[in-house]
Design a protein around this motif. Structure first.
Motif, PDB file in Angstrom:
ATOM      1  N   MET A 146      33.038   6.685 -24.024  1.00 55.02           N
ATOM      2  CA  MET A 146      32.612   6.144 -22.774  1.00 55.02           C
ATOM      3  C   MET A 146      31.808   4.744 -22.972  1.00 55.02           C
ATOM      4  O   MET A 146      32.011   3.961 -22.264  1.00 55.02           O
ATOM      5  N   GLY A 147      30.688   4.963 -23.430  1.00 57.40           N
ATOM      6  CA  GLY A 147      29.777   3.744 -23.644  1.00 57.40           C
ATOM      7  C   GLY A 147      30.240   2.754 -24.067  1.00 57.40           C
ATOM      8  O   GLY A 147      30.048   1.708 -23.930  1.00 57.40           O
ATOM      9  N   SER A 148      30.781   2.710 -25.371  1.00 58.80           N
ATOM     10  CA  SER A 148      31.553   1.654 -26.286  1.00 58.80           C
ATOM     11  C   SER A 148      32.494   1.258 -25.471  1.00 58.80           C
ATOM     12  O   SER A 148      32.901  -0.065 -25.628  1.00 58.80           O
ATOM     13  N   ALA A 154      36.736  -2.224 -21.692  1.00 54.01           N
ATOM     14  CA  ALA A 154      37.846  -1.221 -21.656  1.00 54.01           C
ATOM     15  C   ALA A 154      38.136  -0.164 -20.639  1.00 54.01           C
ATOM     16  O   ALA A 154      39.088  -0.016 -20.114  1.00 54.01           O
ATOM     17  N   LEU A 155      36.902  -0.078 -20.093  1.00 48.76           N
ATOM     18  CA  LEU A 155      36.540   0.467 -18.820  1.00 48.76           C
ATOM     19  C   LEU A 155      35.625  -0.015 -18.132  1.00 48.76           C
ATOM     20  O   LEU A 155      34.719  -0.732 -18.426  1.00 48.76           O
ATOM     21  N   PHE A 161      31.555   5.491 -13.428  1.00 48.42           N
ATOM     22  CA  PHE A 161      30.601   6.157 -12.379  1.00 48.42           C
ATOM     23  C   PHE A 161      31.242   7.339 -11.408  1.00 48.42           C
ATOM     24  O   PHE A 161      30.707   8.258 -11.165  1.00 48.42           O
ATOM     25  N   ARG A 162      32.545   7.212 -11.582  1.00 46.75           N
ATOM     26  CA  ARG A 162      33.313   8.278 -10.785  1.00 46.75           C
ATOM     27  C   ARG A 162      33.631   9.368 -11.278  1.00 46.75           C
ATOM     28  O   ARG A 162      33.753  10.520 -10.906  1.00 46.75           O
ATOM     29  N   ALA A 163      33.445   9.433 -12.593  1.00 46.06           N
ATOM     30  CA  ALA A 163      33.823  10.872 -13.675  1.00 46.06           C
ATOM     31  C   ALA A 163      32.636  11.746 -13.105  1.00 46.06           C
ATOM     32  O   ALA A 163      31.647  11.420 -12.873  1.00 46.06           O
ATOM     33  N   SER A 164      33.194  13.000 -13.148  1.00 48.45           N
ATOM     34  CA  SER A 164      32.366  14.315 -12.602  1.00 48.45           C
ATOM     35  C   SER A 164      32.428  15.289 -13.553  1.00 48.45           C
ATOM     36  O   SER A 164      33.467  15.571 -14.437  1.00 48.45           O
ATOM     37  N   ASP A 165      31.250  15.865 -13.825  1.00 48.30           N
ATOM     38  CA  ASP A 165      31.284  17.234 -14.360  1.00 48.30           C
ATOM     39  C   ASP A 165      31.632  18.591 -13.881  1.00 48.30           C
ATOM     40  O   ASP A 165      31.985  18.356 -12.712  1.00 48.30           O
ATOM     41  N   ALA A 166      31.620  19.578 -14.581  1.00 48.90           N
ATOM     42  CA  ALA A 166      32.025  20.918 -14.025  1.00 48.90           C
ATOM     43  C   ALA A 166      31.221  21.007 -12.751  1.00 48.90           C
ATOM     44  O   ALA A 166      31.742  21.795 -11.894  1.00 48.90           O
TER      45      ALA A 166
END
Ligand SMILES: [Zn+2]
Length: 423
Positions: A146-148, A154-155, A161-166
């Motif tokens: 994600m960081g690179s 590329a993102l 920021f919208r990605a969420s964990d469990a």
């Protein structure tokens, strides 16, 4: 000092005991009882691991800066700080049940290279920087690297920021907390100019160990294509429905997997073909399955093969569908990344000069270097890992191999940072 003598000086200044001691210190952060590491991105363990490296940098007087996604850059300044720096590095986060070497090795080897060059008193023209890329593993927040990917454009930040964990926390919130705790100076722009990027990493496969080699000069990061295949049939009573009237989605899907594994059969064993998910509905013992979803992960270093075989996936599935319907969706198409030939040659030359056994290799796994390769000349250095296993607590690299990799890395980044033709 010529680039050639400086690179030998740098390699000679690598302190193997210090590298192994630093590895032990880092492996304690998030250590699990089985000898593994749990240090997922943005967790307390991630913060403490970064603090450890920041502490080392402070003791050397090296500046630490971050970009807006907490990708960190630790700088040993050169004589021409205006020139794009030579950058090495990897990631410090791990899988939830990960090992102590994946990613961590590349950060530690990079740090050791910086210290060795500093100890040897080598004045480089360009600055040399150690990068720590945020959330490479993508286990808590998807996707991987994600960081690179954000760094390379590329993102977008808004997307990640919208990605969420469990637990429902977003990556945006997790990032803000991490930046606050570390009090990082956010001074770097995404995709700032770099002269070169070199990443050291454990192989995560068995080829170097099997060949008895210490270093792999990585030629290509193989490409991959992902497919989601939905097969639709019809539920009916398992005891009463005659064979000719059945539309059994499971039987059709099994036949498709057979057809695909025939398509992907490769005597040279380079093709990687995996059906990692297979879901059957309704999943009742006495009902004919109506729906099946399965996934295909297909990898190869040669884009011609990726096209030729990947483009037949849908055809094979249709030919095997029988009385069922099938929908094939391609969810990912990532071409192979050919790394920089000139820097890879520097890796081979350094190995030869240092008397280290070396071979050319392709990378089966994806790495941060994949995104950096779109921005600047990029190379990778592999070291063996025991039994080729990774993403498990059993992951292990021998100290002698870790040290050899750090010596090659120190030599290569020194050569890159000194040699500035026509300036
Ligand atoms: Zn990794």
């Amino acid at each position: 000092v010529t680039a050639t003598s400086a690179r030998l000086l740098a390699a000679g200044a690598v302190d193997g005991e210090r590298l192994v001691r630093h590895h032990r210190q880092l492996a304690q952060i998030g250590a699990t009882p089985d000898g593994g590491v749990r240090r997922e991105a943005f967790t307390d363990e991630d913060v403490r691991a970064r603090e450890l490296v920041i502490g080392w940098a402070a003791a050397r007087g090296f500046a630490v800066e971050s970009d807006p996604f907490a990708n960190m850059f630790i700088r040993r300044a050169g004589q021409r700080p205006d020139l794009p720096p030579v950058v090495t590095g990897s990631h410090i986060d791990s899988q939830p049940a990960g090992g102590a070497f994946d990613g961590a090795y590349g950060v530690l080897a990079g740090w050791e290279a910086l210290e060795a060059i500093d100890d040897a008193g080598i004045e480089t023209t360009r600055s040399i920087e150690l990068a720590i890329w945020t959330n490479e593993e993508g286990s808590r927040f998807q996707p991987t690297t994600m960081g690179s990917a954000v760094f390379a454009g590329a993102l977008s930040l808004a997307e990640v920021f919208r990605a969420s964990d469990a637990a429902g926390h977003t990556a945006g919130d997790a990032l803000r907390q991490l930046l606050t705790r570390l009090d990082l100076a956010v001074r770097r722009e995404f995709a700032f100019p770099m002269h070169a990027f070199v990443e050291a990493h454990i192989e995560q496969g068995p080829l170097l160990e099997r060949a008895g080699k210490t270093i792999g000069a990585v030629h290509t990061i193989q490409g991959l294509r992902w497919f989601r295949i939905r097969v639709h049939g019809q539920t009916a009573h398992a005891g009463t429905t005659p064979a000719a009237e059945r539309r059994d989605a499971l039987m059709a899907a099994v036949s498709m997997v057979e057809g695909l594994s025939e398509l992907m059969r490769d005597p040279s064993d380079v093709v990687r073909f995996t059906v990692g998910r297979f879901e059957v509905r309704p999943g009742s013992p006495n009902t004919i399955p109506e729906d099946v979803l399965f996934t295909v992960d297909f990898r190869h270093p040669d884009s011609a093969v990726l096209s030729a075989l990947g483009d037949q996936v849908e055809t094979v599935c249709r030919a095997r569908a029988g009385r069922c319907e099938v929908a094939v969706e391609e969810s990912l198409d990532a071409p192979p990344t050919v790394l920089d030939a000139q820097i890879t040659q520097m890796v081979r030359d350094a190995g030869r000069d240092l008397g280290i056994e070396l071979m050319d290799i392709d990378s089966g796994a994806t790495h941060d270097a994949k995104y950096l390769a779109g921005l600047c000349p990029t190379a990778m250095i592999f070291i063996p890992c025991r039994n080729g296993v990774s993403h498990t607590p059993a992951e292990h690299a021998e100290p002698a191999d870790m040290i050899a990799g750090a010596r090659v890395l120190a030599a290569v980044v020194t050569e890159l940072a000194i040699d500035v033709p026509n300036q």
